[in-house]
Design an enzyme around this catalytic site. Sequence first.
Site, PDB file in Angstrom:
ATOM      1  N   ARG A   1      -5.149   3.538  18.685  1.00 12.93           N
ATOM      2  CA  ARG A   1      -5.078   3.561  17.228  1.00 12.93           C
ATOM      3  C   ARG A   1      -4.594   2.263  16.584  1.00 12.93           C
ATOM      4  NH1 ARG A   1      -2.208   9.473  16.323  1.00 12.93           N
ATOM      5  NH2 ARG A   1      -3.608  10.682  17.648  1.00 12.93           N
TER       6      ARG A   1
ATOM      7  N   GLY B   1       3.810   4.180  15.484  1.00  9.03           N
ATOM      8  CA  GLY B   1       3.889   4.001  14.037  1.00  9.03           C
ATOM      9  C   GLY B   1       4.957   3.034  13.583  1.00  9.03           C
ATOM     10  N   GLU B   2       5.278   2.051  14.437  1.00  8.97           N
ATOM     11  CA  GLU B   2       6.370   1.146  14.075  1.00  8.97           C
ATOM     12  C   GLU B   2       6.029   0.294  12.865  1.00  8.97           C
ATOM     13  OE1 GLU B   2       9.419  -2.153  16.040  1.00  8.97           O
ATOM     14  OE2 GLU B   2       8.235  -0.837  17.338  1.00  8.97           O
ATOM     15  N   ARG B   3       4.761  -0.075  12.665  1.00  4.22           N
ATOM     16  CA  ARG B   3       4.385  -0.863  11.481  1.00  4.22           C
ATOM     17  C   ARG B   3       4.663  -0.068  10.208  1.00  4.22           C
ATOM     18  NH1 ARG B   3      -0.479  -1.820  10.415  1.00  4.22           N
ATOM     19  NH2 ARG B   3      -0.225  -3.752   9.262  1.00  4.22           N
TER      20      ARG B   3
ATOM     21  N   GLU C   1      -1.394   6.123  22.628  1.00 11.61           N
ATOM     22  CA  GLU C   1      -1.669   6.220  21.194  1.00 11.61           C
ATOM     23  C   GLU C   1      -1.820   4.844  20.558  1.00 11.61           C
ATOM     24  OE1 GLU C   1       0.492   8.863  18.750  1.00 11.61           O
ATOM     25  OE2 GLU C   1       0.616  10.453  20.253  1.00 11.61           O
ATOM     26  N   ASN C   2      -1.023   3.894  20.995  1.00  8.77           N
ATOM     27  CA  ASN C   2      -1.133   2.547  20.440  1.00  8.77           C
ATOM     28  C   ASN C   2      -2.420   1.861  20.877  1.00  8.77           C
ATOM     29  OD1 ASN C   2       1.268   1.373  18.789  1.00  8.77           O
ATOM     30  ND2 ASN C   2       2.190   2.751  20.266  1.00  8.77           N
TER      31      ASN C   2
ATOM     32  N   GLY D   1       2.069   5.777  -0.771  1.00  8.52           N
ATOM     33  CA  GLY D   1       2.899   6.517   0.172  1.00  8.52           C
ATOM     34  C   GLY D   1       2.396   6.324   1.595  1.00  8.52           C
TER      35      GLY D   1
ATOM     36  N   GLN E   1      -0.606   8.110   6.932  1.00  9.08           N
ATOM     37  CA  GLN E   1      -0.631   8.601   8.315  1.00  9.08           C
ATOM     38  C   GLN E   1       0.799   8.726   8.839  1.00  9.08           C
ATOM     39  OE1 GLN E   1      -2.784   6.174  11.089  1.00  9.08           O
ATOM     40  NE2 GLN E   1      -2.326   7.483  12.827  1.00  9.08           N
TER      41      GLN E   1
ATOM     42  N   SER F   1       0.836  -1.204   0.000  1.00  6.60           N
ATOM     43  CA  SER F   1       0.000   0.000   0.000  1.00  6.60           C
ATOM     44  C   SER F   1       0.872   1.256   0.000  1.00  6.60           C
ATOM     45  CB  SER F   1      -0.918  -0.001   1.223  1.00  6.60           C
ATOM     46  OG  SER F   1      -1.628   1.218   1.338  1.00  6.60           O
TER      47      SER F   1
END
Length: 299
Positions: free
Chosen positions: A133, A95-97, A129-130, A75, A78, A70
Amino acid sequence: MAKATKKQALGRGLSALLKDPENDIKSAEDKNADKVVGNIVELELKTIEVNPFQPRTSFNEEALRELASSIRELGVIQPITVRKLGFNSYQLVSGERRYRASKLVGLDTIPAYIRIANDQESLEMALVENIQRQDLDPIEIALSYQRLIEEIDITQETLSERVGKNRSTITNYLRLLKLDPIIQTGMRDGFISMGHGRALINIENTGDQLDIYEKIITDKLSVRATENLVRDYKAPNDAPKSTPKSLPNFANKGRKQLSDILDSKVNVKLTNSGKGTIAINFKDKEDFLRIIEQIKSEK
């Protein structure tokens, strides 16, 4: 498209600003800090290190490849969130993924929000946040709650306000950590759901927990079937031991048959004159209606 291009150009411009030693921003009070904080900045992946406070400890490789595909096409939609460690040096907050998938694709930069915080604030931001989200499994969420309570030193009441969850919800997650580690691993790997785990918590002996866990896996039991199995396991301890023995053979046999047919606990009481009553347990309205339909179907 012009809007997107303008945003990307702005990100590259801020990135150049951060690479200037004379503009090394260390706090929100520093010169040009207002241009960075709250804005999206294009950061080089090589300048970002993984956050040791990251609650997610396992990543589904197939899902990671799908995300990478994706990102290759669209790009990074998020931005990730990082905190500044030093000059041109950052650490992941969340945002580690996206970070891993971007490296998998071979990107050089990634859009990011920069925050300036101490380690404790970074931990709280990462966990909260994790939880809100990310698609964490129940055990990872429970561990995140536990770390917030222990390391940030807050109560369950305060935690419920921070994450926007009822206190009872948080309690239910934390109770999962009392399960045998094998069962916790099974939940993390998707062999059983949180509903199964919540039912198993009611079994105190870990050996018995594991026996029922194996039966859930082998027989592919639903959550409802597991709850009934746990209830039947506990029933002998809850009911007076003399009750089954005091019933005549026909009544005791009939009680067991009814219990199997209705998939619910059945009690039978007899008077000295031989008259009796049958009581059928139900958990809620849905269960009550199910029992009625089951009785109709047996006609």
